[in-house]
Scaffold this active site. Sequence first.
Site, short mmCIF file in Angstrom:
data_model
loop_
_atom_site.label_atom_id
_atom_site.label_comp_id
_atom_site.label_asym_id
_atom_site.label_seq_id
_atom_site.Cartn_x
_atom_site.Cartn_y
_atom_site.Cartn_z
N HIS A 1 5.20 -4.21 60.71
CA HIS A 1 5.74 -5.36 61.45
C HIS A 1 5.67 -6.65 60.63
O HIS A 1 5.80 -7.74 61.17
CB HIS A 1 4.98 -5.54 62.76
CG HIS A 1 5.80 -6.16 63.85
ND1 HIS A 1 6.76 -5.47 64.54
CD2 HIS A 1 5.80 -7.41 64.37
CE1 HIS A 1 7.31 -6.27 65.44
NE2 HIS A 1 6.75 -7.46 65.35
N GLU B 1 0.64 -19.26 77.88
CA GLU B 1 1.60 -19.43 76.79
C GLU B 1 2.68 -20.40 77.24
O GLU B 1 2.62 -20.96 78.34
CB GLU B 1 2.20 -18.08 76.37
CG GLU B 1 1.23 -17.19 75.61
CD GLU B 1 1.92 -16.05 74.86
OE1 GLU B 1 3.17 -16.04 74.79
OE2 GLU B 1 1.20 -15.18 74.33
N ASP C 1 0.98 -10.40 71.67
CA ASP C 1 2.03 -10.23 72.68
C ASP C 1 2.65 -8.83 72.61
O ASP C 1 2.99 -8.25 73.63
CB ASP C 1 3.12 -11.28 72.49
CG ASP C 1 2.66 -12.67 72.90
OD1 ASP C 1 1.73 -12.77 73.72
OD2 ASP C 1 3.23 -13.65 72.40
#
Length: 530
Positions: free
Chosen positions: A92, A268, A157
């Site tokens: 990632h 958030e 997340d």
Amino acid sequence: MVISLFCARVNVLLLLLALCSPCKFIQSPMDFGPLSFLQKTSTASVDFGRILFNSPSAVLRPQSSEDISLLLSFLSSSSFSRVTVAARGAGHSIHGQAQALDGIVIEMDALPSNIEIYKKGEGVVGVSYADVSGGALWIELLHESLKHGLAPRSWTDYLYLSVGGTLSIGGISGQTFKYGPQVSNVLQLDVVTGKGKLVTCTPTKSPELFFAVLGGLGQFGIITRARILLQDAPEKVKWVRAFYDDFDTFTSDQELLISMPELVDYVEGFVVLNEQFLHSSSTAFPTHLDFTPGFHSNGSSKVYYCIEFAVHDDGLKYASTEEVVEEIARRMSHLPSRLYSAEVSYYDFLNRVRMEEMSLRSVGLWEVPHPWLNMFVPKSGIKAFRDLLLENISPDEFAGPILLYPLLRDKWDTNTSVVLPDAAGGAAEDERVLYIVGVLRSANPASCTAECLRDLLRLNRGIADAASAPGIGAKQYIPHHPSPSHWREHFGRRWERLAARKARFDPLGILAPGHGIFPRISSASSSSSL
């Protein structure tokens, strides 16, 4: 055992000769005995960013930490080899950080996950924890820990990331204000250093290595196993969103929420630029948003903001989650009638980004270039950074979320390798708060050519350089820099500590070449040891 070790070293030597040969002769994993190498390296040259595609010469699929130790031990003791090594978790990365051009990529998912859960009183320490492979995914740890009514305290997340990968950068999400980043929730690590030494380390046992690898960008060692702090997991979560049309009110309410950790479990926020974001960000949110903001008024673009927070139904609060949310909402200053809530399972809340991923995959927009930029911004500079950002992007054309939410500086251990902005010297409470801003743009190849992508990368560099200047004083999170001199500037007064740690644990510069921080050298000039 001595004969086996000798044979293994001979096999690694054959591999190095193969890598150095003009005509590489790796044919199958069986060519190198106990170490399983592959020459098919297409996946190892691709990451989530899809910006760089550096192919290694070989891929190691380790079956144990000892396999990694054997490889690095041989490389660190061989004077002729300039081969580099990168550990790849879930792939990632954005800028090829887990790639190794003409080197060796270690695919950490090959390690057995072996997730072991210990409730308080069952293990060797007096808390609940999990022992888990560095190559395991956080979603795997969630699945296993929930079977015991437990879960990690701090998350990212997106959960389809490797444990060792996020611990090597920091690991943040909406829980960070309360529990700190993932690197602040680790009890013990098994690490293979650049010298090939397999070390079990804690804050009190080999502490220099422990703190070096946490947030260390893979520069000092490869995390093969981690002991993660767990807590009791709630069954349900009250998930809330509130909308704003004023930035100061938006950030003020965010800071109000993080001042109430006894009530709030997650905070958030987003910059809402256009209708596309409003709809795409609501894919997983189960409540209909009847919010139709006017993004264009009087011939100019208008920007909105959204706070997202959550309250756990864990039986520990003095009232129901509905009553808690009502009490919190009375203190907030969001747009009238623009607060929305839904009750969801704890698992679905944590795994919310997966639904967005599936939606993007269904229309071919997941495996596209992602020129992302993440910045830590001091509270004193957050409004100036917002202005800088809006001056450099087109709201109508921007595709992807812009995250913006507060963290607390004292939840981070300064012994780790993570770099936060320096305190500006204002009021103590103001300096305690800093912000993370994630400019998470997607570049659809159908509308963004290679030149377009290069322009976006140049734009990111310009924003990062301007934000890093004294006026704002920001630092990149998951940093990417074009040269060693930029890296020196990034680390600032922490550079000497970083360089000393590198000289101690990876003196030949074998590990994590994709960052471009340190060069690979042929022989060690230091005789330092653990």
